[in-house]
Motif scaffolding. Structure first.
Motif, PDB file in Angstrom:
ATOM      1  N   GLU A  76       3.786   6.957  -6.860  1.00  0.00           N
ATOM      2  CA  GLU A  76       2.552   6.596  -7.553  1.00  0.00           C
ATOM      3  C   GLU A  76       2.614   6.791  -9.064  1.00  0.00           C
ATOM      4  O   GLU A  76       1.926   6.096  -9.819  1.00  0.00           O
ATOM      5  N   SER A  77       3.430   7.732  -9.518  1.00  0.00           N
ATOM      6  CA  SER A  77       3.459   8.046 -10.950  1.00  0.00           C
ATOM      7  C   SER A  77       4.009   6.897 -11.801  1.00  0.00           C
ATOM      8  O   SER A  77       3.745   6.838 -13.004  1.00  0.00           O
ATOM      9  N   HIS A 103       0.830  -1.204   0.000  1.00  0.00           N
ATOM     10  CA  HIS A 103       0.000   0.000   0.000  1.00  0.00           C
ATOM     11  C   HIS A 103       0.867   1.258   0.000  1.00  0.00           C
ATOM     12  O   HIS A 103       0.589   2.224  -0.728  1.00  0.00           O
ATOM     13  N   PRO A 109       6.861  10.573  -3.480  1.00  0.00           N
ATOM     14  CA  PRO A 109       5.796   9.850  -4.206  1.00  0.00           C
ATOM     15  C   PRO A 109       6.326   8.883  -5.264  1.00  0.00           C
ATOM     16  O   PRO A 109       7.199   9.229  -6.060  1.00  0.00           O
ATOM     17  N   LYS A 116       5.816   7.848   5.823  1.00  0.00           N
ATOM     18  CA  LYS A 116       5.018   8.414   4.732  1.00  0.00           C
ATOM     19  C   LYS A 116       4.057   9.475   5.250  1.00  0.00           C
ATOM     20  O   LYS A 116       3.843  10.516   4.605  1.00  0.00           O
ATOM     21  N   GLY A 149       2.284   1.560  -3.428  1.00  0.00           N
ATOM     22  CA  GLY A 149       1.320   1.696  -4.513  1.00  0.00           C
ATOM     23  C   GLY A 149       1.309   0.523  -5.472  1.00  0.00           C
ATOM     24  O   GLY A 149       1.063   0.687  -6.675  1.00  0.00           O
ATOM     25  N   ALA A 157       4.826   3.443 -10.056  1.00  0.00           N
ATOM     26  CA  ALA A 157       4.860   2.177  -9.311  1.00  0.00           C
ATOM     27  C   ALA A 157       4.111   1.044 -10.012  1.00  0.00           C
ATOM     28  O   ALA A 157       4.592  -0.092 -10.059  1.00  0.00           O
ATOM     29  N   SER A 158       2.950   1.337 -10.561  1.00  0.00           N
ATOM     30  CA  SER A 158       2.139   0.281 -11.179  1.00  0.00           C
ATOM     31  C   SER A 158       2.677  -0.146 -12.544  1.00  0.00           C
ATOM     32  O   SER A 158       2.265  -1.168 -13.087  1.00  0.00           O
TER      33      SER A 158
END
Length: 377
Positions: A185-186, A54, A183, A252, A57, A188-189
């Motif tokens: 998130e930009s 989590h 961050p 975080k 991400g 990670a996936s």
């Protein structure tokens, strides 16, 4: 004492310490054991896996716990490279990666892989154009660190991943310095592999994690192992992993990039009239909590030892390179001469660092200049 060497390690948080103690006392079973005590430990382990996922991400199924960020880099690079060797044996990385990445590359070279080690530009980044020009039909992996631990430059990971996807190349990112502090998130996936370390975020030493995307082909380094999906052997350190997870979430939640920028600006302001120079990237690609610095004519080792006498703790580069003759790879990769590299030192702080801490650091640095001038007279 003023501790400003957070890039080397962060002090373990009280919450992480208490978590470790509680889990070690109450859930001491082996998570691989089928009895109730083992099942209880397994539940703690899987909950920690979800927490780390989590925080990063990503999906929990891709998280594997390791003994360090170093081990995570070795596992990710070697397993992905070997699994994709039938397609090709060319890998692209930078000349300023962590020692563990270079160790993995050196190992693969002995197995017949070709490694391209790209330099940094004046911004402390790997050029996207240089990566594009280095790609060939044999390229199977690009491995670039997210935030450089010596000068704090942020690499263009999103653009690198986009380029890698275009040519169906796997992408590994060392996120040891950025996990839970910046961050992810930009990208990670979209990335194939990432690596994290517990002690950089207030967790225990000897604990880390590697993320390998569930759809990414990866070979087992030692076939036959049963723990952590067969990627890593040995009984899992449940208390350490639980402490890692709570420390990551805590970091975080507490990280304040605005505060870090304020501290950086204050240090630069206090040293504005001094001969110290910052080795840094432009603001938009600079992680504010890492300050690479140098002063002409003085070695970083001298600066470090002088501040140490005042109870101010800095470093001369990556702690993993402390025994090398230079101590830093980043500014060498930027084209600096080896003598200039020896003048390098690093100040790194966290959201717990105060303005008063920064003031004391600046005073110590200015004193060094004044003492040197007095000696010359």
């Amino acid at each position: 004492m003023v501790y400003v060497d957070y890039s080397a390690t962060a002090p373990m948080s009280e919450y992480a310490i208490e978590t470790y103690k509680d889990i070690a006392k109450r859930f001491y079973g082996n998570p691989s054991s089928p009895h109730n005590e083992g099942t209880n430990a397994k539940q703690i382990l899987e909950n920690a896996r979800r927490m780390i996922a989590h925080c990063a991400g990503v999906v929990p199924e891709g998280i594997y716990f390791t003994g360090s960020g170093t081990e995570g880099n070795l596992i990710a690079i070697l397993s992905i490279a070997r699994a994709n060797a039938q397609k090709g044996k060319h890998i692209i990385t930078s000349a300023a990666e962590h020692t563990s990445v270079h160790a993995a590359m050196n190992t693969l070279e002995q197995e017949g892989f070709q490694i391209t080690r790209l330099p940094f530009n004046q911004n402390g980044q790997v050029s996207i154009q240089a990566i594009r020009e280095a790609i060939c039909d044999e390229t199977i992996l690009i491995s670039i660190q997210h935030i450089n631990p010596e000068i704090g430059s942020i690499q263009p990971i999103e653009q690198i991943i986009k380029l890698a996807k275009k040519y169906q190349i796997r992408c590994h990112v060392d996120c040891v310095q950025s996990f839970a502090k910046f961050p992810l998130e930009s990208f990670a996936s979209k990335v194939d592999a990432m690596v994290f370390s517990a002690h950089k975020v207030g967790g225990p030493k000897g604990c880390g994690a590697v993320y390998i995307h569930p759809k990414c082909k990866a070979s087992l380094l030692f076939p036959g192992l049963t723990h952590e999906g067969g990627l890593r052997g040995g009984t899992v350190d449940v208390p350490g992993i639980a402490a890692f997870a709570v420390a990551a979430i805590e970091t975080k939640e507490q990280t304040n990039l605005s505060h870090l920028s304020t501290l950086r600006n204050k240090l630069k302001e206090l040293l504005a009239d001094s001969p110290y120079q910052f080795v840094e990237a432009p603001n938009e690609v600079q992680y504010p909590a890492i300050c690479g610095m140098q002063i002409k004519g003085l070695e970083g080792q001298y600066i470090m030892l002088h501040l140490n006498e005042r109870g101010i703790y800095i470093s001369t580069g990556s702690a993993c390179d402390a025994n090398s003759s230079v101590g830093t790879k980043a500014i060498i990769a930027m084209g600096y001469h080896i003598d200039e590299a020896r003048q390098f030192f690093r100040i790194s702080f966290s959201s717990q660092t105060t303005s008063e801490d920064i003031k004391k650091v600046a005073e110590g640095l200015i004193e060094i200049v004044n003492c040197t001038k007095s000696m010359e007279l």
